[in-house]
Design a protein around this motif. Structure first.
Motif: not given
Ligand code: NZQ
Ligand code: ZN
Length: 390
Positions: A264-271, A357-364, A366-367, A380-386
């Protein structure tokens, strides 16, 4: 099972006193010039520096020091180290530290022998490097990542704001002395161990055959990690628990669990992208994101979460549906994170910039969206999770 090739390059010397026993012999196998690389100075405070430099001196080595490798090592630091490795004609790079020092040195070892910019080659052009790196050895002072026994290196490019995994050669040898970890701050011990738990979970949640050995071993690694983390909550200096965690960290990330399956490793990608923007601690970032991520994919991952509920969290399956067990596995994980005193919200993470929230949008946005897990996320789902982690 999917087809695979498995080969293991790192020779491991494990145990209390392992450096004094084994390094003199190991060092005879390498030339006279050693680049001794370490981080921000913890090894000078806890005596490891004196021990290792004493052994290098006794072996007659000419030592050049490369210092100040930071947690979440940067591409700029890799380039600085590569330049030094070149000018001192290093025959061996000896990385003394945790995952950050070891990862930085893995790429220094390769970048030092080529004029091709390896970040550009790998992370922009997506090509694999063809270089024969300078030999690398690791003396591990912080366990959790498993960096000492694998051929990946996680580097942060501060300019492009990407924290990504690069190809590397695994160290030729690794010295693992659990007593070296005793001087670690409590939070780093626990967040490092949580990283190990995360690696086993991220592997387990990939696609695998039914009844495969990898899932069984991953569940055992999770169980052992939880049991030994609980032992540390009772006594943070419990050396038996430290020893077990040092080895489980290697078991989780030396590749053996990953053969013949996806991960999986999606959680790592987000982190990693959260880390690229905030410079947060890796294990602590994972602790915040994991429960929200698993809640989000709970339906897609229900069969594996239900199995984990029983095998890791000892939840009785009687009178519970698969969906109940899956939801309770996520609750048990979240409760365990709180029990360990690890952060449970983004606001509890150390960050170099306010987490808005603006920073989290940039994070999301770029994941990296991976395909090996229970569900392929959208940005968008990554953004929701964050956002749920705020
Ligand atoms: O800078 P120094 O002085 O070394 O201090 C470090 C640092 O401040 C300190 N420390 C290490 N050993 C110590 C000690 N302090 C007292 N006593 C000791 N014995 O601990 C702090 C954190 O060190 P660091 O190396 O950053 O921690 P860790 O081992 O958790 O490594 C984190 C890095 O590894 C990457 C992470 O993303 C992060 O960049 N990862 C590497 C992986 C790999 N190569 O397989 C996989 C992981 O998923 C992860 O992404
Ligand atoms: Zn990790």
């Amino acid at each position: 099972m999917e087809s695979f090739v498995y080969s293991y390059p790192t020779k491991v010397y494990f145990g209390q006193g392992a450096a004094a026993v084994h390094l003199p012999g190991i060092l005879t196998e390498y030339g006279p010039h050693v680049l001794l690389a370490y981080g921000g100075g913890s090894i000078q405070k806890n005596g490891i520096y004196d021990e290792i430099t004493g052994l290098l001196q006794a072996a007659g080595k000419t030592v050049t020091e490369f210092t100040g490798i930071m947690p979440n090592p940067t591409w700029a630091k890799v380039k600085e180290g590569a330049q030094l490795a070149r000018t001192c004609h290093a025959d061996l790079i000896l990385a003394v530290g945790g995952g950050s020092v070891i990862d930085c040195c893995k790429i220094i070892a390769a970048q030092a022998v080529t004029d091709v910019d390896l970040w550009d080659l790998e992370m922009v052009q997506h090509k694999a490097p063809a270089v024969k790196p300078i030999p690398l050895g690791a003396v591990v002072t912080a366990s959790g990542t498993g960096a000492k026994m694998n051929g990946g290196a996680v580097i942060t490019n501060e300019e492009s704001k990407i924290k990504g995994g690069m190809f590397a050669s695994a160290p030729q040898f690794a010295v693992l002395d659990p007593a070296y970890t005793l001087s670690l701050p409590r939070m780093q011990v626990l967040s490092g161990a949580f990283d190990t738990l995360s690696h086993a979970m991220e592997t387990y949640f990939g696609h695998s055959d039914r009844d495969n050995v990898s899932d069984e071993v991953a569940l055992a690694v999770m169980r052992s990690t939880v049991v030994n983390m609980r032992a540390l909550l009772r006594d943070i200096n419990d050396l038996t628990a430290r020893s077990n965690l040092m080895w489980t960290s290697a078991m989780a990330e030396n590749g053996i669990l990953k053969v013949g399956r996806t991960t999986d490793f999606e959680c790592h990608q987000i982190e990693h992208q959260l880390g690229a923007y905030t410079d947060c601690n890796h294990g602590q970032g994972l602790a915040v994101i994991h429960p929200a991520y698993y809640r989000h994919i709970c339906k897609d991952a229900a069969p594996k979460l239900a199995r984990m509920a029983q095998a890791v969290w000892n939840i009785d399956p009687a009178d519970r549906s698969e969906a109940d067990l899956a939801a309770e596995a996520v609750d048990a994980l979240a409760a365990f994170i709180a029990e360990c005193g690890l952060p449970t919200k983004l606001s509890q993470l150390r960050s170099k910039t306010p987490i808005t929230s603006a920073l989290l949008r940039q994070v999301a946005d770029s994941v990296n969206l991976l395909t090996g897990g229970p569900r392929i996320l959208t940005h968008d789902e990554v953004y929701e999770i964050l956002t749920e982690c705020l």
